[in-house]
Design a protein around this motif. Structure first.
Motif, PDB file in Angstrom:
ATOM      1  N   GLY A  62       9.418  -0.704  -9.027  1.00 22.80           N
ATOM      2  CA  GLY A  62       8.470   0.378  -9.179  1.00 22.80           C
ATOM      3  C   GLY A  62       7.393   0.181 -10.217  1.00 22.80           C
ATOM      4  N   CYS A  64       4.906  -2.691 -10.322  1.00 29.47           N
ATOM      5  CA  CYS A  64       3.689  -3.450 -10.003  1.00 29.47           C
ATOM      6  C   CYS A  64       2.784  -2.801  -8.941  1.00 29.47           C
ATOM      7  CB  CYS A  64       4.057  -4.861  -9.562  1.00 29.47           C
ATOM      8  SG  CYS A  64       4.755  -4.967  -7.888  1.00 29.47           S
ATOM      9  N   TYR A  65       3.318  -1.938  -8.141  1.00 33.12           N
ATOM     10  CA  TYR A  65       2.571  -1.245  -7.075  1.00 33.12           C
ATOM     11  C   TYR A  65       2.056  -2.193  -5.987  1.00 33.12           C
ATOM     12  CZ  TYR A  65       2.843   3.026  -9.795  1.00 33.12           C
ATOM     13  OH  TYR A  65       3.299   4.122 -10.474  1.00 33.12           O
ATOM     14  N   ASP A  66       2.566  -3.391  -5.939  1.00 32.80           N
ATOM     15  CA  ASP A  66       2.143  -4.322  -4.891  1.00 32.80           C
ATOM     16  C   ASP A  66       2.796  -4.010  -3.550  1.00 32.80           C
ATOM     17  OD1 ASP A  66       0.300  -5.715  -6.319  1.00 32.80           O
ATOM     18  OD2 ASP A  66       1.635  -7.374  -6.844  1.00 32.80           O
ATOM     19  N   CYS A  67       3.715  -3.075  -3.534  1.00 26.81           N
ATOM     20  CA  CYS A  67       4.440  -2.761  -2.292  1.00 26.81           C
ATOM     21  C   CYS A  67       3.968  -1.455  -1.667  1.00 26.81           C
ATOM     22  CB  CYS A  67       5.934  -2.690  -2.572  1.00 26.81           C
ATOM     23  SG  CYS A  67       6.362  -1.309  -3.653  1.00 26.81           S
ATOM     24  N   GLN A  77       5.578   3.729  -2.753  1.00 24.83           N
ATOM     25  CA  GLN A  77       6.089   2.398  -3.078  1.00 24.83           C
ATOM     26  C   GLN A  77       7.286   2.097  -2.166  1.00 24.83           C
ATOM     27  OE1 GLN A  77       6.414   3.934  -7.105  1.00 24.83           O
ATOM     28  NE2 GLN A  77       5.790   1.909  -7.828  1.00 24.83           N
ATOM     29  N   CYS A  79       9.429  -0.216  -2.475  1.00 25.23           N
ATOM     30  CA  CYS A  79      10.634  -0.603  -3.222  1.00 25.23           C
ATOM     31  C   CYS A  79      11.370   0.590  -3.803  1.00 25.23           C
ATOM     32  CB  CYS A  79      10.300  -1.610  -4.316  1.00 25.23           C
ATOM     33  SG  CYS A  79       9.414  -0.921  -5.722  1.00 25.23           S
TER      34      CYS A  79
HETATM   35  S1  FES Z   1       6.309  -1.490  -7.381  1.00 24.42           S
HETATM   36 FE1  FES Z   1       6.582  -3.633  -7.549  1.00 24.42          FE
HETATM   37  S2  FES Z   1       7.530  -4.178  -5.683  1.00 24.42           S
HETATM   38 FE2  FES Z   1       7.368  -2.039  -5.583  1.00 24.42          FE
END
Ligand code: FES
Length: 101
Positions: A62, A64-67, A77, A79
């Motif tokens: 939760g 990096c917000y890359d998901c 998110q 993840c």
């Molecule tokens: S916030 Fe990093 S993988 Fe979901």
């Protein structure tokens, strides 16, 4: 016996149907959505708003917000979300997942 990789657990248990960008996928019910999508071969969940670079799950906690994906019309998110029957999942439209260059 516990499998060597937690991702191997995604192959076990009951599955539910979700749709990702128009493609039906059968994912393990209750699994972490980001992990289940990776296990299903989906590596790009969004594109950055500035350069359009592809992004996929990175931290799985939760941060990096890359998901970010759009789930039933709401950007969330992956993840931090459990797989549930009938989810309509899509890559966010440009400008809706503005984290990252
Ligand atoms: S916030 Fe990093 S993988 Fe979901």
């Amino acid at each position: 016996m516990k499998p060597a990789s937690p991702f191997l657990e995604l192959d076990e248990g009951p599955r539910v149907r979700v749709v990702f960008d128009g493609t039906p996928l059968d994912l393990r019910a209750g699994a972490n959505l980001a992990a289940a999508l990776l296990a299903a071969g989906v590596q790009t969940l969004r594109h950055t708003s500035v350069s359009g670079a592809p992004r996929g799950p990175f931290c799985m906690m939760g941060a990096c917000y890359d998901c970010l994906v759009e789930i039933d019309g709401v950007v969330r998110q992956a993840c931090m979300t459990e797989v549930a029957e009938g989810m309509e999942i899509a890559r966010p439209r440009a400008g809706e997942a503005g984290h990252g260059a």
